[in-house]
Design an enzyme around this catalytic site. Sequence first.
Site, PDB file in Angstrom:
ATOM      1  N   LYS A  23      71.181  35.965  31.160  1.00 49.96           N
ATOM      2  CA  LYS A  23      71.085  36.465  32.536  1.00 49.96           C
ATOM      3  C   LYS A  23      70.454  35.409  33.421  1.00 49.96           C
ATOM      4  CE  LYS A  23      66.384  37.166  32.554  1.00 49.96           C
ATOM      5  NZ  LYS A  23      65.420  36.421  33.418  1.00 49.96           N
ATOM      6  N   PRO A 107      68.604  28.906  25.378  1.00 46.22           N
ATOM      7  CA  PRO A 107      67.343  28.199  25.106  1.00 46.22           C
ATOM      8  C   PRO A 107      66.137  29.134  25.192  1.00 46.22           C
ATOM      9  CG  PRO A 107      68.660  27.028  26.754  1.00 46.22           C
ATOM     10  CD  PRO A 107      69.291  28.360  26.576  1.00 46.22           C
ATOM     11  N   ALA A 108      65.238  29.012  24.235  1.00 51.29           N
ATOM     12  CA  ALA A 108      64.010  29.810  24.255  1.00 51.29           C
ATOM     13  C   ALA A 108      63.120  29.334  25.399  1.00 51.29           C
ATOM     14  CB  ALA A 108      63.274  29.686  22.927  1.00 51.29           C
ATOM     15  N   GLY A 109      62.506  30.282  26.103  1.00 48.34           N
ATOM     16  CA  GLY A 109      61.563  29.937  27.158  1.00 48.34           C
ATOM     17  C   GLY A 109      62.186  29.462  28.445  1.00 48.34           C
ATOM     18  N   GLY A 110      63.503  29.579  28.568  1.00 42.31           N
ATOM     19  CA  GLY A 110      64.164  29.089  29.772  1.00 42.31           C
ATOM     20  C   GLY A 110      64.292  30.111  30.876  1.00 42.31           C
ATOM     21  N   PHE A 112      66.319  32.680  30.601  1.00 40.21           N
ATOM     22  CA  PHE A 112      67.696  33.170  30.536  1.00 40.21           C
ATOM     23  C   PHE A 112      67.813  34.484  29.757  1.00 40.21           C
ATOM     24  CE2 PHE A 112      68.290  28.443  30.788  1.00 40.21           C
ATOM     25  CZ  PHE A 112      68.866  28.401  32.047  1.00 40.21           C
ATOM     26  N   GLY A 114      67.150  35.342  26.492  1.00 37.25           N
ATOM     27  CA  GLY A 114      67.732  35.347  25.158  1.00 37.25           C
ATOM     28  C   GLY A 114      67.149  36.373  24.208  1.00 37.25           C
ATOM     29  N   SER A 116      65.330  39.043  24.819  1.00 40.37           N
ATOM     30  CA  SER A 116      65.532  40.404  25.309  1.00 40.37           C
ATOM     31  C   SER A 116      66.972  40.856  25.093  1.00 40.37           C
ATOM     32  CB  SER A 116      65.186  40.489  26.799  1.00 40.37           C
ATOM     33  OG  SER A 116      63.814  40.250  27.017  1.00 40.37           O
ATOM     34  N   SER A 117      67.915  39.956  25.349  1.00 37.66           N
ATOM     35  CA  SER A 117      69.318  40.304  25.169  1.00 37.66           C
ATOM     36  C   SER A 117      69.648  40.527  23.700  1.00 37.66           C
ATOM     37  CB  SER A 117      70.213  39.208  25.749  1.00 37.66           C
ATOM     38  OG  SER A 117      71.571  39.592  25.717  1.00 37.66           O
ATOM     39  N   ASP A 149      62.661  43.123  30.242  1.00 40.45           N
ATOM     40  CA  ASP A 149      64.037  42.722  30.545  1.00 40.45           C
ATOM     41  C   ASP A 149      65.065  43.382  29.639  1.00 40.45           C
ATOM     42  OD1 ASP A 149      63.095  41.092  32.525  1.00 40.45           O
ATOM     43  OD2 ASP A 149      63.482  39.203  31.491  1.00 40.45           O
TER      44      ASP A 149
END
Length: 294
Positions: A23, A107-110, A112, A114, A116-117, A149
Amino acid sequence: MSGGSRDPYPAAEGWSAWPAPAKLNLFLQIVGRRADGYHQLQTVFRLLEWGDTVHLRPRDDGAISRFGESVPGVSADQDLLVRAAKLLKTASNSPLGADISVEKRIPAGGGFGGGSSDAATVLVALNRLWRLRLDTSTLADLGLRLGADVPVFVRGDNAWAEGVGEELTPLALPPAWYVLVDPGVHVPTAELFAAPDLTRQAAPAKISDFVSGNLLGNAFEPVLRRREPAIEAAFRALARIGRPRLTGSGSGCFVEFADRASAEAGLAELSGLRAWTVAGASRSPLQASLTEPV
């Protein structure tokens, strides 16, 4: 076709694959703080036609087993995918279990979304694979216990969000393409929320303010740009092809374009950055996968 490597998750052995889309936060502002200490946000979530793939295989013995690591160094007990499966199992009193693995692209911590999705995909997919028939609102409430999220990924709509991010109003967004950049740095969210230069009392906005184009900023952007040279460098580079924005409280940056050709032309102007193009989704790819037979 010969010479290819064997599929590690063959359908013949009970595995199924489920999308976990990334996201973007098209804007994000903090409008106050609740009595429990959580910050109240306003944001717009845009789901993407790109993300991780979660692999699941039901088990009859009730065990929840992880194959590989979702994020290096994160134990199985702390892994959001495992926690999601265990939470669903407990809440539904299901006797079943699951083998779980994930192909990570986000990417972790970006910022985006990840983790949560991935958790949302586990909830939604196991609800189907275990034949629990829990409704979407119940799954979203479970998801909120895992992270603010998670509900937007469970529900699967682009959305205007308030509260801690869980009060969702579906929002129709026009087609768009994005150039994404991962500067590769990770600042803990709690540290950012504690930053003295973070704006926490923005004037509450309305959906019409976003639709009119008046809301594009992210409260964390000035904080991160001052702290992290890699993020500042990414913003400077992206400013040559459009208006750069930050997603979530991570380091991920993006520029929006009306179509694929424009996004790819913008990407071609960049160098020295981890950057790629993706399409915005009108609805979550996970929801689309629910119409397919398992």
